[in-house]
Write a protein that holds these residues in place. Structure first.
Motif, PDB file in Angstrom:
ATOM      1  N   ARG A  49      54.074  33.653  36.543  1.00 57.36           N
ATOM      2  CA  ARG A  49      53.640  33.024  35.300  1.00 57.36           C
ATOM      3  C   ARG A  49      52.103  32.970  35.206  1.00 57.36           C
ATOM      4  NH1 ARG A  49      55.578  28.482  36.268  1.00 57.36           N
ATOM      5  NH2 ARG A  49      53.674  27.268  36.648  1.00 57.36           N
ATOM      6  N   LEU A  50      51.447  32.642  36.317  1.00 64.87           N
ATOM      7  CA  LEU A  50      49.989  32.548  36.306  1.00 64.87           C
ATOM      8  C   LEU A  50      49.323  33.903  36.110  1.00 64.87           C
ATOM      9  CD1 LEU A  50      49.276  29.999  39.191  1.00 64.87           C
ATOM     10  CD2 LEU A  50      49.292  29.574  36.730  1.00 64.87           C
ATOM     11  N   HIS A  51      50.016  34.982  36.487  1.00 68.20           N
ATOM     12  CA  HIS A  51      49.413  36.312  36.461  1.00 68.20           C
ATOM     13  C   HIS A  51      49.931  37.186  35.329  1.00 68.20           C
ATOM     14  CE1 HIS A  51      47.013  36.307  40.240  1.00 68.20           C
ATOM     15  NE2 HIS A  51      47.742  35.226  40.431  1.00 68.20           N
ATOM     16  N   LEU A  66      61.505  39.460  50.398  1.00 68.30           N
ATOM     17  CA  LEU A  66      60.194  39.663  49.797  1.00 68.30           C
ATOM     18  C   LEU A  66      60.337  39.476  48.292  1.00 68.30           C
ATOM     19  CD1 LEU A  66      57.310  40.527  50.687  1.00 68.30           C
ATOM     20  CD2 LEU A  66      57.959  42.868  50.118  1.00 68.30           C
ATOM     21  N   HIS A  67      59.686  38.431  47.733  1.00 66.67           N
ATOM     22  CA  HIS A  67      59.873  38.145  46.316  1.00 66.67           C
ATOM     23  C   HIS A  67      58.625  37.488  45.739  1.00 66.67           C
ATOM     24  CE1 HIS A  67      60.644  34.194  48.018  1.00 66.67           C
ATOM     25  NE2 HIS A  67      60.522  33.680  46.817  1.00 66.67           N
ATOM     26  N   GLU A  68      58.483  37.615  44.434  1.00 65.61           N
ATOM     27  CA  GLU A  68      57.362  37.017  43.719  1.00 65.61           C
ATOM     28  C   GLU A  68      57.783  35.646  43.201  1.00 65.61           C
ATOM     29  OE1 GLU A  68      54.124  38.430  40.346  1.00 65.61           O
ATOM     30  OE2 GLU A  68      56.230  39.023  40.127  1.00 65.61           O
ATOM     31  N   PRO A  69      57.133  34.569  43.633  1.00 66.73           N
ATOM     32  CA  PRO A  69      57.504  33.249  43.123  1.00 66.73           C
ATOM     33  C   PRO A  69      57.326  33.198  41.606  1.00 66.73           C
ATOM     34  CG  PRO A  69      56.041  33.061  45.025  1.00 66.73           C
ATOM     35  CD  PRO A  69      56.041  34.499  44.614  1.00 66.73           C
ATOM     36  N   PRO A  70      58.255  32.570  40.894  1.00 69.80           N
ATOM     37  CA  PRO A  70      58.133  32.514  39.428  1.00 69.80           C
ATOM     38  C   PRO A  70      56.820  31.906  38.955  1.00 69.80           C
ATOM     39  CG  PRO A  70      60.334  31.835  40.116  1.00 69.80           C
ATOM     40  CD  PRO A  70      59.530  31.988  41.365  1.00 69.80           C
ATOM     41  N   TRP A  71      56.316  30.874  39.652  1.00 72.60           N
ATOM     42  CA  TRP A  71      55.070  30.249  39.220  1.00 72.60           C
ATOM     43  C   TRP A  71      53.883  31.186  39.392  1.00 72.60           C
ATOM     44  CZ3 TRP A  71      51.272  29.735  42.872  1.00 72.60           C
ATOM     45  CH2 TRP A  71      51.669  29.780  44.228  1.00 72.60           C
ATOM     46  N   MET A  72      53.948  32.040  40.413  1.00 68.50           N
ATOM     47  CA  MET A  72      52.876  33.016  40.604  1.00 68.50           C
ATOM     48  C   MET A  72      52.929  34.077  39.513  1.00 68.50           C
ATOM     49  SD  MET A  72      50.236  34.176  42.258  1.00 68.50           S
ATOM     50  CE  MET A  72      50.162  33.147  43.733  1.00 68.50           C
ATOM     51  N   ALA A 118      38.301  38.880  41.415  1.00 69.97           N
ATOM     52  CA  ALA A 118      39.621  39.197  40.882  1.00 69.97           C
ATOM     53  C   ALA A 118      40.675  38.546  41.750  1.00 69.97           C
ATOM     54  CB  ALA A 118      39.833  40.720  40.840  1.00 69.97           C
ATOM     55  N   THR A 119      41.806  38.222  41.121  1.00 69.35           N
ATOM     56  CA  THR A 119      42.930  37.650  41.846  1.00 69.35           C
ATOM     57  C   THR A 119      44.199  38.376  41.433  1.00 69.35           C
ATOM     58  OG1 THR A 119      44.180  35.620  42.306  1.00 69.35           O
ATOM     59  CG2 THR A 119      43.238  35.821  40.099  1.00 69.35           C
ATOM     60  N   GLY A 120      45.022  38.742  42.411  1.00 72.40           N
ATOM     61  CA  GLY A 120      46.269  39.437  42.135  1.00 72.40           C
ATOM     62  C   GLY A 120      47.462  38.580  42.499  1.00 72.40           C
ATOM     63  N   PHE A 130      36.479  36.229  35.906  1.00 69.63           N
ATOM     64  CA  PHE A 130      37.455  36.749  36.854  1.00 69.63           C
ATOM     65  C   PHE A 130      38.494  37.614  36.150  1.00 69.63           C
ATOM     66  CE2 PHE A 130      38.458  32.398  35.599  1.00 69.63           C
ATOM     67  CZ  PHE A 130      39.750  32.505  35.102  1.00 69.63           C
ATOM     68  N   ASP A 131      39.055  38.533  36.915  1.00 63.29           N
ATOM     69  CA  ASP A 131      40.176  39.360  36.465  1.00 63.29           C
ATOM     70  C   ASP A 131      41.457  38.804  37.064  1.00 63.29           C
ATOM     71  OD1 ASP A 131      38.179  40.914  35.387  1.00 63.29           O
ATOM     72  OD2 ASP A 131      38.394  42.560  36.842  1.00 63.29           O
ATOM     73  N   VAL A 132      42.525  38.841  36.287  1.00 62.29           N
ATOM     74  CA  VAL A 132      43.844  38.402  36.753  1.00 62.29           C
ATOM     75  C   VAL A 132      44.759  39.619  36.723  1.00 62.29           C
ATOM     76  CG1 VAL A 132      45.794  36.851  36.368  1.00 62.29           C
ATOM     77  CG2 VAL A 132      43.473  36.076  35.849  1.00 62.29           C
ATOM     78  N   LEU A 133      45.192  40.052  37.899  1.00 65.52           N
ATOM     79  CA  LEU A 133      46.041  41.241  38.011  1.00 65.52           C
ATOM     80  C   LEU A 133      47.511  40.829  38.108  1.00 65.52           C
ATOM     81  CD1 LEU A 133      43.158  42.191  38.960  1.00 65.52           C
ATOM     82  CD2 LEU A 133      44.355  43.822  40.441  1.00 65.52           C
ATOM     83  N   GLN A 134      48.360  41.513  37.354  1.00 68.44           N
ATOM     84  CA  GLN A 134      49.794  41.262  37.480  1.00 68.44           C
ATOM     85  C   GLN A 134      50.356  41.861  38.764  1.00 68.44           C
ATOM     86  OE1 GLN A 134      52.288  41.434  33.823  1.00 68.44           O
ATOM     87  NE2 GLN A 134      50.499  42.408  32.889  1.00 68.44           N
ATOM     88  N   ALA A 135      49.729  42.908  39.258  1.00 65.43           N
ATOM     89  CA  ALA A 135      50.249  43.605  40.432  1.00 65.43           C
ATOM     90  C   ALA A 135      50.127  42.739  41.678  1.00 65.43           C
ATOM     91  CB  ALA A 135      49.487  44.908  40.648  1.00 65.43           C
ATOM     92  N   PRO A 136      51.156  42.693  42.527  1.00 63.19           N
ATOM     93  CA  PRO A 136      51.044  41.983  43.806  1.00 63.19           C
ATOM     94  C   PRO A 136      50.054  42.688  44.731  1.00 63.19           C
ATOM     95  CG  PRO A 136      53.353  42.317  43.217  1.00 63.19           C
ATOM     96  CD  PRO A 136      52.533  43.171  42.290  1.00 63.19           C
ATOM     97  N   VAL A 137      49.171  41.896  45.326  1.00 64.96           N
ATOM     98  CA  VAL A 137      48.163  42.456  46.226  1.00 64.96           C
ATOM     99  C   VAL A 137      48.238  41.819  47.606  1.00 64.96           C
ATOM    100  CG1 VAL A 137      46.594  43.001  44.315  1.00 64.96           C
ATOM    101  CG2 VAL A 137      46.383  40.796  45.500  1.00 64.96           C
TER     102      VAL A 137
END
Length: 380
Positions: free
Chosen positions: A150-152, A142-148, A125-127, A211-218
């Motif tokens: 989009r991938l999740h 602390l921020h979520e990159p837009p490309w990340m 799995a990838t978060g 694989f699992d794709v998690l939207q949550a930041p890990v």
């Protein structure tokens, strides 16, 4: 072993966490504290003191003395890939994770990843990831990159790479949890004696498994501003040698996989994804570095050309200039671009990048490099 069977036997899945440590004494305690604070408490960690010249080994031993789940492995300096491989060999757990010792796990990380895999039965799995930069105005906090993001987005379970080939752009080791049986069956490992070792290994994992794709930041990825991290040394010839080598390793795996659609996405969108960072240091680069940049682009993209890539128009145009060995024009373009205080200008109709004629003559760059892609158009 499935979660239902583990639950009947009265134990939760055990996660093995590899924490390589070299020259990070000021950040290692925070990384280990974040591991100790995990909501999923069934884990064992090995801190690999990779011949660190500072107090990393001592700090790790202090933590091991306080928490029996932590052990320390002292090795001669062999680099990040070798340290991760040594740590992996020292662990025997249901799942396998990697934590860089200058970063931090949010408390939910292992619980979310384990929970997803136990529910889905996927191989790994990838978060999502939050970049941890200096606070404004010097950084973005602390921020979520837009490309990340989009991938999740949206999340997925039991996906295969043909369904979501863009995920190959999520190359990181540390926002993932691998089923150990899958890791061993595929004989996965991290390349050694080379930087950017994440991409070849994670690419092989995506191609081989579900694989699992998690939207949550890990994961909280610390962006160090002192110039000491590997990814801040792009002006060095040795850095570019390693980057081309790992890109080539990943490309060979994709080509061997044999899916034309996946290959097309990988070559056009994933493989060139970080080239803009190298284009930014073209002004003032050495002759040897320039030649290596040009040769690498020619070898990886050849007649396909970066003109057809998913890079923004400024960087597509720069790639075209590099391909043609137009160094002065490439330098002028990047110098102009980095001097802007806002987005680069567009033509009157908004369909193309407008490069001033005294920088680079627009007629000397193909329209396909200058065109604004649909996803780059302003929303109504």
């Amino acid at each position: 072993m499935k979660w239902s069977l583990l639950r009947r036997r009265g134990r939760s899945p055990e996660v093995g966490v590899v924490v390589p440590a070299y020259g990070v004494e000021q950040w290692l305690p925070e990384a280990l504290d974040s591991l100790i604070a995990q909501q999923h408490t069934t884990w064992r960690a090995v801190v690999v003191d990779d011949g660190s010249p500072d107090r990393c080994g001592e700090i790790a031993e202090e933590y091991a003395a306080r928490d029996s789940r932590i052990t320390v492995l002292h090795t001669p300096n062999g680099g990040l890939g070798a340290a991760r491989n040594a740590g992996t060999a020292a662990l025997d757990c249901d799942y396998l994770a990697f934590l860089d010792s200058d970063d931090v796990l949010p408390a939910n990380a292992l619980a979310d990843l384990v929970g997803s895999l136990e529910e889905s039965g996927s191989d790994f799995a990838t978060g999502s990831v939050l970049r941890w930069e200096a606070p404004p105005p010097d950084g973005a906090g602390l921020h979520e990159p837009p490309w990340m993001r989009r991938l999740h987005t949206p999340g997925r379970t039991r996906a295969r790479v043909g369904e979501h080939p863009e995920i190959l752009g999520d190359v990181f080791a540390w926002n993932k949890l691998f089923r150990r049986s899958f890791w061993d069956a595929q004989q996965l490992s991290w390349p050694e004696q080379v930087h950017y070792e994440d991409q070849p290994a994670t690419t092989r994992a995506y191609l081989a498994g579900t694989f699992d794709v998690l939207q949550a930041p890990v994961y909280h990825w610390r962006i160090r501003t002192d110039g000491s991290s590997i990814t801040q040394q792009r002006r060095e010839v040795s850095d570019l040698v390693d980057r081309w080598a790992t890109k080539q390793m990943a490309l060979e795996s994709v080509l061997a996989h044999g899916d034309p659609a996946v290959t097309r996405v990988f070559v056009d969108r994933v493989l060139p994804g970080d080239l803009w960072r190298y284009f930014l240091v073209i002004p003032g680069c050495s002759d040897a570095w320039w030649e290596l940049l040009r040769e690498g682009i020619g070898q990886l993209w050849g007649e396909r050309s970066l003109v057809h890539s998913g890079l923004p128009p400024v960087h597509r145009s720069c790639g075209y200039l590099v391909e043609r060995n137009r160094r002065a024009d490439a330098e002028a373009l990047i110098t102009w671009f980095t001097s802007l205080t806002g987005p680069p200008p567009r033509t009157y109709d908004g369909l193309r990048l407008a490069i001033p004629g005294d920088v680079v003559r627009a007629a000397s760059v193909p329209d396909s490099a200058l065109e604004i892609a649909p996803h780059e158009q302003p929303r109504p």
